[in-house]
Design an enzyme around this catalytic site. Structure first.
Site, PDB file in Angstrom:
ATOM      1  CG  ASP A 140      -5.403   5.753   2.470  1.00  0.00           C
ATOM      2  OD1 ASP A 140      -5.435   5.370   3.661  1.00  0.00           O
ATOM      3  OD2 ASP A 140      -4.531   6.499   2.012  1.00  0.00           O
TER       4      ASP A 140
ATOM      5  CB  CYS B  42      -0.962  -0.017   1.184  1.00  0.00           C
ATOM      6  SG  CYS B  42      -0.171   0.000   2.815  1.00  0.00           S
TER       7      CYS B  42
ATOM      8  CG  ASN C  71       4.326  -1.757   5.260  1.00  0.00           C
ATOM      9  OD1 ASN C  71       5.424  -2.063   5.704  1.00  0.00           O
ATOM     10  ND2 ASN C  71       3.369  -2.652   5.149  1.00  0.00           N
TER      11      ASN C  71
ATOM     12  CB  CYS D 262      -3.765   1.527   7.096  1.00  0.00           C
ATOM     13  SG  CYS D 262      -3.477   3.007   8.094  1.00  0.00           S
ATOM     14  NE  ARG D 263      -4.490   1.553   1.789  1.00  0.00           N
ATOM     15  CZ  ARG D 263      -4.238   2.272   0.712  1.00  0.00           C
ATOM     16  NH1 ARG D 263      -5.058   2.201  -0.315  1.00  0.00           N
ATOM     17  NH2 ARG D 263      -3.182   3.062   0.652  1.00  0.00           N
ATOM     18  CB  SER D 264       0.259  -3.516   2.736  1.00  0.00           C
ATOM     19  OG  SER D 264       1.110  -2.630   3.415  1.00  0.00           O
TER      20      SER D 264
HETATM   21  P1  4NP Z   1      -1.814   2.748   4.160  1.00  0.00           P
HETATM   22  O1  4NP Z   1      -2.480   4.072   4.752  1.00  0.00           O
HETATM   23  O2  4NP Z   1      -1.255   3.111   2.805  1.00  0.00           O
HETATM   24  O3  4NP Z   1      -2.957   1.802   4.066  1.00  0.00           O
HETATM   25  O4  4NP Z   1      -0.757   2.310   5.136  1.00  0.00           O
HETATM   26  C1  4NP Z   1      -1.827   5.298   4.821  1.00  0.00           C
HETATM   27  C2  4NP Z   1      -0.960   5.552   5.849  1.00  0.00           C
HETATM   28  C3  4NP Z   1      -0.340   6.773   5.941  1.00  0.00           C
HETATM   29  C4  4NP Z   1      -0.589   7.738   4.992  1.00  0.00           C
HETATM   30  C5  4NP Z   1      -1.450   7.478   3.945  1.00  0.00           C
HETATM   31  C6  4NP Z   1      -2.066   6.248   3.857  1.00  0.00           C
HETATM   32  N1  4NP Z   1       0.020   9.006   5.097  1.00  0.00           N
HETATM   33  O5  4NP Z   1      -0.258   9.870   4.264  1.00  0.00           O
HETATM   34  O6  4NP Z   1       0.842   9.237   6.006  1.00  0.00           O
END
Ligand code: 4NP
Length: 160
Positions: A127, A9, A12, A14-16
């Site tokens: 997201d 993602c 790294n 939340c989703r992945s």
């Molecule tokens: P992820 O979520 O891609 O699912 O881990 C996010 C985590 C942090 C951010 C964006 C999405 N950020 O902008 O910091």
């Protein structure tokens, strides 16, 4: 032969990591530990070293799924370490395709929800970072459906 899968993602956190933990949970349930190796990474480097988001951990804990690890960035050389590089959304897929050094690497990149027969074409894992708690529960549900499909695919495609 082990099959190696990396979920990717943006951050790294939340989703992945949720996809990785859900897949590991299914692998244990199906007694396929050792046959399928799962990791996760982010296309971005902002959260490198951070643990998974507490909201992602909490949503998964309710299902008995342990989201753990530390964030790392997906690097070009990682293409050599994995058979499947599984993107959470289309932007992640585009970033990975840009990073891929050759056709073999590009061929490893796939959208996670493409393994879910009930998802429309090009469906994404949304997201949840800037949203509320229910976004994380939704991500978990999506991950479980896609992970079941991915496991089916791996069973059909590889002798496990
Ligand atoms: P992820 O979520 O891609 O699912 O881990 C996010 C985590 C942090 C951010 C964006 C999405 N950020 O902008 O910091």
């Amino acid at each position: 032969m082990k099959v190696r899968v990396c979920f990717v993602c943006l951050g790294n956190i939340c989703r992945s990591p949720t996809a990785e933990a859900t897949m590991r949970w299914l692998i244990e349930e199906e007694s396929l530990v050792g046959a399928i190796v799962v990791e996760s990474a982010g296309t971005g480097g902002w959260h490198v070293g951070d643990p998974p988001d507490l909201r992602a951990r909490a949503a998964a804990k309710d299902r008995g799924i342990d989201v753990r690890g530390r964030a790392r960035q997906f690097l070009e050389r990682d293409f050599g370490r994995f058979d499947y590089v599984v993107a959470m959304d289309r932007a992640n897929r585009e970033d990975l395709l840009r990073l891929a050094p050759n056709e073999d690497a590009r061929g490893k990149v796939v959208l996670f929800r493409s393994f879910d027969d009930d998802a429309p074409p090009n469906a994404e894992v949304p997201d949840p970072y800037y949203g509320g708690e229910d976004g994380f529960a939704h991500v978990l549900e999506i991950c479980e459906a896609a992970a079941r499909g991915l496991l089916r695919h791996l069973r059909d495609r590889h002798v496990l």
